[in-house]
Motif scaffolding. Structure first.
Motif, PDB file in Angstrom:
ATOM      1  N   GLY A 500       0.814  -1.222   0.000  1.00  0.00           N
ATOM      2  CA  GLY A 500       0.000   0.000   0.000  1.00  0.00           C
ATOM      3  C   GLY A 500       0.842   1.264   0.000  1.00  0.00           C
ATOM      4  O   GLY A 500       0.353   2.344   0.351  1.00  0.00           O
ATOM      5  N   ARG A 502       1.710   3.206  -2.228  1.00  0.00           N
ATOM      6  CA  ARG A 502       1.221   4.296  -3.083  1.00  0.00           C
ATOM      7  C   ARG A 502       0.491   5.352  -2.257  1.00  0.00           C
ATOM      8  O   ARG A 502       0.400   6.513  -2.647  1.00  0.00           O
ATOM      9  CB  ARG A 502       0.283   3.738  -4.151  1.00  0.00           C
ATOM     10  CG  ARG A 502      -0.358   4.847  -4.972  1.00  0.00           C
ATOM     11  CD  ARG A 502      -1.133   4.365  -6.151  1.00  0.00           C
ATOM     12  NE  ARG A 502      -1.638   5.498  -6.919  1.00  0.00           N
ATOM     13  CZ  ARG A 502      -2.329   5.388  -8.036  1.00  0.00           C
ATOM     14  NH1 ARG A 502      -2.588   4.198  -8.543  1.00  0.00           N
ATOM     15  NH2 ARG A 502      -2.764   6.454  -8.673  1.00  0.00           N
ATOM     16  N   SER A 514      -3.935  -4.935   1.217  1.00  0.00           N
ATOM     17  CA  SER A 514      -4.313  -5.198  -0.168  1.00  0.00           C
ATOM     18  C   SER A 514      -4.714  -6.654  -0.319  1.00  0.00           C
ATOM     19  O   SER A 514      -4.448  -7.487   0.546  1.00  0.00           O
ATOM     20  CB  SER A 514      -3.137  -4.878  -1.102  1.00  0.00           C
ATOM     21  OG  SER A 514      -2.034  -5.720  -0.770  1.00  0.00           O
ATOM     22  N   PHE A 534      -8.453  -3.291  -1.795  1.00  0.00           N
ATOM     23  CA  PHE A 534      -7.719  -2.628  -0.720  1.00  0.00           C
ATOM     24  C   PHE A 534      -8.738  -2.281   0.365  1.00  0.00           C
ATOM     25  O   PHE A 534      -9.763  -1.644   0.095  1.00  0.00           O
ATOM     26  CB  PHE A 534      -6.964  -1.374  -1.151  1.00  0.00           C
ATOM     27  CG  PHE A 534      -5.927  -0.979  -0.129  1.00  0.00           C
ATOM     28  CD1 PHE A 534      -4.656  -1.526  -0.170  1.00  0.00           C
ATOM     29  CD2 PHE A 534      -6.235  -0.110   0.915  1.00  0.00           C
ATOM     30  CE1 PHE A 534      -3.701  -1.203   0.788  1.00  0.00           C
ATOM     31  CE2 PHE A 534      -5.301   0.207   1.878  1.00  0.00           C
ATOM     32  CZ  PHE A 534      -4.022  -0.344   1.820  1.00  0.00           C
ATOM     33  N   THR A 561      -8.489  -0.359  -8.504  1.00  0.00           N
ATOM     34  CA  THR A 561      -8.644  -0.338  -7.051  1.00  0.00           C
ATOM     35  C   THR A 561      -7.808   0.750  -6.386  1.00  0.00           C
ATOM     36  O   THR A 561      -8.335   1.590  -5.644  1.00  0.00           O
ATOM     37  CB  THR A 561      -8.252  -1.711  -6.459  1.00  0.00           C
ATOM     38  OG1 THR A 561      -8.998  -2.725  -7.119  1.00  0.00           O
ATOM     39  CG2 THR A 561      -8.539  -1.750  -4.968  1.00  0.00           C
ATOM     40  N   ASN A 562      -6.498   0.735  -6.623  1.00  0.00           N
ATOM     41  CA  ASN A 562      -5.622   1.698  -5.954  1.00  0.00           C
ATOM     42  C   ASN A 562      -5.879   3.140  -6.379  1.00  0.00           C
ATOM     43  O   ASN A 562      -5.916   4.044  -5.525  1.00  0.00           O
ATOM     44  CB  ASN A 562      -4.163   1.319  -6.168  1.00  0.00           C
ATOM     45  CG  ASN A 562      -3.741   0.145  -5.300  1.00  0.00           C
ATOM     46  OD1 ASN A 562      -4.530  -0.368  -4.514  1.00  0.00           O
ATOM     47  ND2 ASN A 562      -2.504  -0.308  -5.454  1.00  0.00           N
ATOM     48  N   TYR A 565      -9.056   4.250  -4.605  1.00  0.00           N
ATOM     49  CA  TYR A 565      -8.819   4.425  -3.172  1.00  0.00           C
ATOM     50  C   TYR A 565      -8.060   5.732  -2.923  1.00  0.00           C
ATOM     51  O   TYR A 565      -8.440   6.526  -2.044  1.00  0.00           O
ATOM     52  CB  TYR A 565      -8.007   3.247  -2.628  1.00  0.00           C
ATOM     53  CG  TYR A 565      -8.208   2.990  -1.148  1.00  0.00           C
ATOM     54  CD1 TYR A 565      -9.056   1.987  -0.713  1.00  0.00           C
ATOM     55  CD2 TYR A 565      -7.571   3.770  -0.180  1.00  0.00           C
ATOM     56  CE1 TYR A 565      -9.265   1.748   0.640  1.00  0.00           C
ATOM     57  CE2 TYR A 565      -7.766   3.545   1.163  1.00  0.00           C
ATOM     58  CZ  TYR A 565      -8.611   2.529   1.573  1.00  0.00           C
ATOM     59  OH  TYR A 565      -8.813   2.309   2.915  1.00  0.00           O
ATOM     60  N   TYR A 566      -7.017   5.953  -3.700  1.00  0.00           N
ATOM     61  CA  TYR A 566      -6.182   7.145  -3.542  1.00  0.00           C
ATOM     62  C   TYR A 566      -6.996   8.423  -3.729  1.00  0.00           C
ATOM     63  O   TYR A 566      -6.988   9.315  -2.879  1.00  0.00           O
ATOM     64  CB  TYR A 566      -5.040   7.092  -4.567  1.00  0.00           C
ATOM     65  CG  TYR A 566      -4.018   8.187  -4.420  1.00  0.00           C
ATOM     66  CD1 TYR A 566      -2.874   8.003  -3.651  1.00  0.00           C
ATOM     67  CD2 TYR A 566      -4.180   9.412  -5.072  1.00  0.00           C
ATOM     68  CE1 TYR A 566      -1.924   9.006  -3.529  1.00  0.00           C
ATOM     69  CE2 TYR A 566      -3.247  10.417  -4.955  1.00  0.00           C
ATOM     70  CZ  TYR A 566      -2.120  10.211  -4.177  1.00  0.00           C
ATOM     71  OH  TYR A 566      -1.185  11.225  -4.043  1.00  0.00           O
TER      72      TYR A 566
END
Length: 580
Positions: A500, A502, A514, A534, A561-562, A565-566
């Motif tokens: 994670g 990032r 994750s 995540f 996903t990432n 989320y970000y």
């Protein structure tokens, strides 16, 4: 003689037919006037409806609001209703056209061609409504019409309604005054709270007409509504409209086509935002499924359970390392080197967690399942309790059961244990359960049911019923395990090789895990499809929200996903700090 018998037989048949016909007419006209046929049709209501022209201002069904009182399911719009018969009143037409800034000829044309009342909405203002009503003229009225928001926010959570006479009569056999055209909730909150949302009466303007559609002499236009300050009810959800709008926008921006996200308010144990993809398509039943309430393979997110169980069983030895060049079965396959317990969690080493799971289940076959229960993964997590006469009332419609072990014998089979340890085999949990697991760790181990509805309010905004926070039964995590898990989840983001990493530069400190779960499926190009997860919470030092994002049936390259989320954590920060 034969001819006479034939005549007699025909006469008997004719008399029987005539008697049946008479009985049928008596049944329709006198006996079953308010409950005709198996659908219990009110013939009196339907007869009046045929002789009446009307404009429905509100269908009388209850509505949904967010936690701050903002409407989620209906909107009010100013409108002017003009009945066709005023076309014969030139002075009234002239006055109305001046108030509404509509060309007099155009208004005349609209009314001349109309067979039903004309609804004027363009450029209608509050002042327009006031001025029209000050005319005190029969046949033209300024109103605020309620309109159902068809493409509304949180469609999967709120649910949909449909005309379903069979379901209506089956659910409400005693409510004979309900028209068969009354819509009933068929999914989401519309279904679970349908009994509270059913309309008491419509609000409408109406007038009776003759066979040619002209108003009956001496019959004025009537305003039909029940003067009731309490109904229809409002269901106050725990959703935050701004957070919901932002979540749906981010999912749309990254074209996440299957999966979604759920944001849980940790302090209040409630859903602040929830969105499922694909979007609801009324012609496709499959799109009605709320994937945030659907059990799927969690992949390495489930290592959170194995790690917590290892800590509780004293297997988190800091000096011990694991050969993470090996795959889950102990064969050559990865290239992560030797890692400690903490490093293995941050970098998601499969071999470490299969070894821990094997050792735990050797000592106690129920070790994994016991920890899953402490982390709320073996029970429905939605609010459940007694609501007036309804026992075991559940806020979340059709919330399914999760699964850890399908076969008890698998607890003694090495490969089954290994696959279970990394969230595969038969392990299936819902994204909402994963969010509640993170919320449980974040709040110190306390298990609570999750609410989607906070209150049922009367029309005048006074409270009819409040859904209080409720603990979940069963054992809890001990304080030491909680502290260790909070540290591990944070290291997933802060470690140089953490899965994670990032999220290191986000305005909120994030902690989480994750997950990549194999689905056994491939796309048209032959590439493997995964569920990419995540699951975490933020701010890590003072947890407020638990957030889970999952992109289902996607390739590794296309997973959103990432990025979702970000960007969404950033949006939440901006909303919380008044920047948007």
């Amino acid at each position: 003689m034969k001819s006479f018998n034939r005549v007699k037989l025909v006469l008997i048949v004719f008399i029987l037919f005539f008697l049946i016909l008479i009985y049928r007419l008596i049944d329709i006209q006198l006996i079953s006037t308010e409950s005709f046929s198996k659908l219990k049709v009110n013939l009196l209501q339907e007869s009046v409806r045929q002789r009446t022209e009307e404009v429905v201002i509100s269908d009388g069904r209850g509505s949904f609001i967010d936690r701050n009182g903002e409407s989620l399911s209906i909107k009010e719009k100013p409108a002017v209703i003009a009945f066709p018969f005023i076309k014969d009143q030139p002075d009234l037409i002239r006055q109305a056209s001046e108030i509404l800034h509509i060309d007099e000829n155009r208004l005349n044309d609209l009314l001349s061609d109309a067979k039903k009342p004309v609804v004027l909405e363009e450029k209608i203002t509050d002042q327009s409504i006031k001025d029209i009503n000050n005319l005190k003229a029969v046949g033209i009225y300024g109103v605020y019409m309620e309109e159902k928001i068809n493409e509304r926010l949180a469609m999967h959570a709120l649910g949909v309604t449909n005309e379903d006479p069979g379901l209506l009569r089956a659910k409400y056999p005693d409510k004979k005054d309900l028209s068969i055209r009354t819509e009933v909730g068929t999914s989401g909150l519309e279904r679970t709270f349908d009994e509270f949302l059913l309309p008491e009466t419509e609000t409408k303007l109406l007038y009776h007409v003759d066979g040619k559609g002209n108003p009956l002499f001496g019959m004025d236009v009537k305003y039909s509504a029940e003067a009731n300050a309490f109904y229809p009810l409002k269901i106050q959800t725990t959703l935050n409209k701004k957070l919901q709008e932002s979540l749906e926008a981010v999912l749309r921006d990254y074209q996440l086509t299957k999966g979604g996200a759920v944001l849980v308010d940790i302090e209040n144990s409630s859903i602040a935002a929830m969105a499922s993809k694909p979007d609801v398509n009324m012609s496709d039943q499959m799109t009605m499924q709320n994937l945030m309430l659907s059990p799927v393979y969690p992949g390495s997110v489930f290592k959170t359970v194995i790690a917590a169980a290892a800590i509780e069983n004293g297997l988190d030895q800091p000096s011990k390392t694991y050969d993470c060049n090996l795959n889950l079965y102990g064969e050559q396959g990865d290239d992560k080197g030797r890692l400690s317990f903490e490093e293995s969690f941050a970098e998601s080493c499969n071999y470490t967690f299969t070894q821990l799971a094997e050792e735990m289940t050797t000592r106690n076959q129920d070790a994994i399942e016991d920890m899953a229960e402490k982390l709320t993964l073996t029970q429905n997590v939605g609010w459940e309790g007694t609501l007036y006469h309804q026992e075991n009332f559940r806020q979340l419609y059709n919330e399914p059961k999760s699964m850890i072990w399908k076969d008890e014998n698998d607890k003694r089979i090495k490969k089954a244990i290994d696959q279970t340890a990394i969230g595969q085999k038969d392990v299936k949990i819902t994204p909402l359960q994963a969010a509640n697991m993170m919320a449980t760790i974040a709040r110190g181990g306390e298990k609570e049911q999750i609410r989607l509805v906070e209150k049922i309010n009367y029309k005048n905004n006074t409270t009819m019923y409040t859904f209080k926070e409720q603990k979940m039964p069963g054992k809890q995590l001990d304080r030491y395990t909680v502290q260790k898990m909070q540290k591990l989840l944070r290291q997933v983001v802060t470690s140089e090789n953490g899965t994670g990493r990032r999220f290191q530069d986000l305005p909120y400190q994030v902690a989480g895990k994750s997950g990549t779960a194999e689905t056994g499926l491939k796309n048209d190009q032959g590439k493997k499809l995964y569920h990419k997860w995540f699951a975490g919470y933020f701010p890590a030092d003072q947890p407020k929200y638990a957030l889970v994002v999952v992109h289902m049936d996607t390739t590794s390259e296309q997973a959103a996903t990432n990025p979702v989320y970000y960007d969404y954590v950033k949006k939440v920060y901006e909303i919380e700090n008044g920047q948007k």
